[in-house]
Design a protein around this motif. Structure first.
Motif, PDB file in Angstrom:
ATOM      1  N   GLU A 144       0.836  -1.200   0.000  1.00 45.84           N
ATOM      2  CA  GLU A 144       0.000   0.000   0.000  1.00 45.84           C
ATOM      3  C   GLU A 144       0.870   1.249   0.000  1.00 45.84           C
ATOM      4  O   GLU A 144       1.950   1.283   0.574  1.00 45.84           O
ATOM      5  CB  GLU A 144      -0.909  -0.007   1.233  1.00 45.84           C
ATOM      6  CG  GLU A 144      -1.865   1.172   1.300  1.00 45.84           C
ATOM      7  CD  GLU A 144      -2.742   1.133   2.541  1.00 45.84           C
ATOM      8  OE1 GLU A 144      -3.619   2.008   2.667  1.00 45.84           O
ATOM      9  OE2 GLU A 144      -2.550   0.216   3.378  1.00 45.84           O
TER      10      GLU A 144
ATOM     11  N   THR B 148      -0.439   3.411  -4.691  1.00 45.56           N
ATOM     12  CA  THR B 148      -1.245   2.193  -4.692  1.00 45.56           C
ATOM     13  C   THR B 148      -2.276   2.217  -3.563  1.00 45.56           C
ATOM     14  O   THR B 148      -2.091   2.868  -2.538  1.00 45.56           O
ATOM     15  CB  THR B 148      -0.352   0.950  -4.531  1.00 45.56           C
ATOM     16  OG1 THR B 148       0.414   1.070  -3.323  1.00 45.56           O
ATOM     17  CG2 THR B 148       0.589   0.798  -5.711  1.00 45.56           C
ATOM     18  N   THR B 149      -3.351   1.470  -3.768  1.00 46.03           N
ATOM     19  CA  THR B 149      -4.409   1.350  -2.764  1.00 46.03           C
ATOM     20  C   THR B 149      -3.998   0.329  -1.712  1.00 46.03           C
ATOM     21  O   THR B 149      -2.909  -0.253  -1.763  1.00 46.03           O
ATOM     22  CB  THR B 149      -5.719   0.907  -3.435  1.00 46.03           C
ATOM     23  OG1 THR B 149      -5.544  -0.440  -3.939  1.00 46.03           O
ATOM     24  CG2 THR B 149      -6.092   1.831  -4.565  1.00 46.03           C
ATOM     25  N   SER B 150      -4.903   0.069  -0.774  1.00 43.76           N
ATOM     26  CA  SER B 150      -4.632  -0.922   0.273  1.00 43.76           C
ATOM     27  C   SER B 150      -4.470  -2.326  -0.308  1.00 43.76           C
ATOM     28  O   SER B 150      -3.868  -3.199   0.315  1.00 43.76           O
ATOM     29  CB  SER B 150      -5.765  -0.916   1.306  1.00 43.76           C
ATOM     30  OG  SER B 150      -7.010  -1.199   0.676  1.00 43.76           O
TER      31      SER B 150
END
Length: 252
Positions: free
Chosen positions: A39, A54-56
């Motif tokens: 993340e 980036t996302t989780s």
């Protein structure tokens, strides 16, 4: 006959949509050792100067076209550069794996500051950096003065005599890279990214210069060693950008 203009319009619309779709690439960033998503990995398109994180779940999407280079950086991991290919655009999302760095921690000696509890005495014992940025009216050049910049006066005098020549060797040979400075300053994602970084790696990658050259630019622009050592990458970006604007004025 009336159907022909309508059909042409839909064909053009579909073509535009296809081009726009190709302008975005997506993927997932994973830890190479365990395939777990990473993340908040920083991703910068070095060609178009566009950034994202980036996302989780490790997912990302960023504007890019064929042959653009994406720069991935994450604390504790080796930075990598990935070229955008036709296959990437054609088949969609890809997996990018990053490798952890093996860091050997050296012994750190911390010099304690003894506090007495009396504000007037304790304030005098705490080191304070008093560098200030000055400019000379009509010269379009600045310099830092203070106890941590003893050569400021000499640098200011040097700037008076021939400031344009001093900066030409740095900026004149890299006009394309320096023009990316404005794009970097206008991109909120990149500004947020640089605000948390102190390693100069992303700046060096985007501008295609070395960290040594970054220090040389700041020195020629009369920034102190104290500023170079303590500033985050966003402050360094703003400093180089300001110096470049001064150089363009002097060049005219």
């Amino acid at each position: 006959m009336r159907l022909l203009p309508i059909l042409s319009f839909f064909i053009i619309l579909c073509s535009i949509s296809a081009v726009q779709a190709q302008d975005m690439v997506s993927g997932k960033v994973l830890n190479a050792s365990n395939d777990l998503p990473l993340e908040n990995v920083n991703i910068v398109n070095l060609n178009q100067v566009k950034g994202t994180t980036t996302t989780s779940e490790g997912d990302f999407e960023v504007q890019a076209t064929v042959n653009d280079t994406l720069y991935f950086s994450y604390l504790g991991f080796r930075t990598i550069q990935v070229r955008v290919t036709n296959d990437w655009l054609k088949y969609g999302s890809v997996k990018v794996k990053m490798t952890e760095l093996g860091i050997a921690l050296e012994e750190v000696v911390v010099s304690p500051i003894t506090l007495t509890g009396y504000l007037e005495i304790d304030v005098k014992n705490i080191p304070i950096y008093e560098n200030s940025r000055y400019s000379i009216s009509g010269l379009n050049s600045g310099y830092e003065g203070g106890s941590y910049s003893p050569g400021a006066a000499a640098k200011a005098l040097g700037a008076i005599f021939n400031p344009a020549d001093a900066l030409y060797n740095l900026f004149g040979k890299k006009p394309k890279q320096m023009k990316k400075l404005r794009k970097m300053k206008e991109n909120d994602e990149i500004r947020s990214l640089l605000q948390t970084k102190f390693d100069r790696q992303t700046l060096a990658a985007v501008l295609q210069i070395t960290s040594v050259e970054i220090e040389e630019i700041l020195a020629r622009c009369n920034y102190s060693k104290d500023f170079m050592n303590s500033a985050n990458d966003l402050q360094i970006l703003d400093a180089i950008s300001g110096c470049y604007e001064e150089y363009k004025v002097l060049k005219r």
